[in-house]
Design a protein around this motif. Sequence first.
Motif, PDB file in Angstrom:
ATOM      1  N   THR A  13       0.827  -1.204   0.000  1.00 42.77           N
ATOM      2  CA  THR A  13       0.000   0.000   0.000  1.00 42.77           C
ATOM      3  C   THR A  13       0.856   1.246   0.000  1.00 42.77           C
ATOM      4  O   THR A  13       0.447   2.296  -0.502  1.00 42.77           O
ATOM      5  N   GLU A  14       2.072   1.128   0.556  1.00 49.16           N
ATOM      6  CA  GLU A  14       2.993   2.265   0.577  1.00 49.16           C
ATOM      7  C   GLU A  14       4.424   1.743   0.498  1.00 49.16           C
ATOM      8  O   GLU A  14       4.825   0.865   1.259  1.00 49.16           O
ATOM      9  N   SER A  15       5.188   2.276  -0.439  1.00 51.16           N
ATOM     10  CA  SER A  15       6.574   1.838  -0.614  1.00 51.16           C
ATOM     11  C   SER A  15       7.449   2.290   0.559  1.00 51.16           C
ATOM     12  O   SER A  15       7.211   3.345   1.159  1.00 51.16           O
ATOM     13  N   ARG A  16       8.481   1.485   0.845  1.00 52.16           N
ATOM     14  CA  ARG A  16       9.459   1.845   1.874  1.00 52.16           C
ATOM     15  C   ARG A  16      10.713   2.460   1.261  1.00 52.16           C
ATOM     16  O   ARG A  16      11.743   2.578   1.932  1.00 52.16           O
ATOM     17  N   HIS A  18      11.661   5.305   0.731  1.00 52.34           N
ATOM     18  CA  HIS A  18      12.194   6.485   1.421  1.00 52.34           C
ATOM     19  C   HIS A  18      13.247   6.098   2.464  1.00 52.34           C
ATOM     20  O   HIS A  18      14.032   6.937   2.906  1.00 52.34           O
ATOM     21  N   ASP A  33      10.412  -3.708  -1.684  1.00 46.85           N
ATOM     22  CA  ASP A  33       9.026  -3.775  -1.213  1.00 46.85           C
ATOM     23  C   ASP A  33       8.393  -5.157  -1.362  1.00 46.85           C
ATOM     24  O   ASP A  33       7.474  -5.503  -0.617  1.00 46.85           O
TER      25      ASP A  33
END
Length: 356
Positions: A13-16, A18, A33
Amino acid sequence: MTETLNFDVTTVTESRIHQFDPNNITFGSLFTDHMLVADYIDGQWQTPKILPFGDISYNPALASLHYGQAIFEGMKAFKNDDDEVLMFRPQDNWQRFNISAERMCMAQVPEEIFIGGLEELLRLDAAWVPKGEDNSLYLRPFMISSDVYLGVRPSQNYRFMIIMSPAGQYYSTPPKVKVETEFIRAAPGGVGYAKCAGNYASSLYPAKLAQEQGYTQLLWTDAIEHKYFEESGTMNVMFVIDGKLVTPAVSSTILKGVTRDSLIKLAQSMGIEVEERRVSVEEVISGISNGTVTEVFGAGTAVVVSPFAAIGYEGEDYVLPAITEQSLSSKLKKALNDVRTGKVEDTFGWVWKVNA
């Protein structure tokens, strides 16, 4: 392209991403991911799944935990100047993986799962492939036995997985290595040529002893006489002797390295004479002293080309000449990187472009 196969894909749902700093990469510590999971159950491969990277649960009686049926491969992906993702020699790794599987009585993994799975993962996680001279995305396909059974026999079920991790330069300084003449890595008739987990587990204790003496890695010798070089830690080993590239010939005790093979072919294309033969400790130690041995370096997926600073033998350190841009190891590393990153034409058919 491999045969098309349907994958059951669940994306994050949200990439890491960063969390990823391409200027500060610690090998094997951060993962992309997604991961691939494919189960072999009752003689059939089930539909492979691509899932968000995360923990897996297991039964305490899992066969691989007790009897060591576990194999893996190490590979890399790169980006060219057009931001296209390139895999390096994936079919060679797939073929070697199945050679290891055969030796360990494990299921054969089809190309459409092994390479097709890599392609699917790399399409999803392309943003994780770093640029830079020593940077890459390390690819780790592996397989474990998945029977829940306490009994010494080959498992009937297996789990194949792929995880991926950004990688930078493996060694920050040239390693200092010790010639190992007491412990052994592999013996004739054993599993030295297979990339199985047990090979690495058995090497940890002698490597720990060497590190306590100030060495980075070991130079393994043959199991019978301890007179001939075989491998170095996680690397094949290569020597420059009288201007020739010399390396131990592969055997049942030596891993058939993909990087090793690539460097041999590159050297031959550059007009460098190559010898694949037995290399004695005496020849190398005396050669360092009299100047006929000018370079010794490791070759492997993780380390790429890693020149050694010194070799320890029988309580004495033999210092090797400093590496320059004109050293053969430097030229081979540059030639290899240029092919892998698409800077020069791939005349060997090694580079596998991942379609967006």
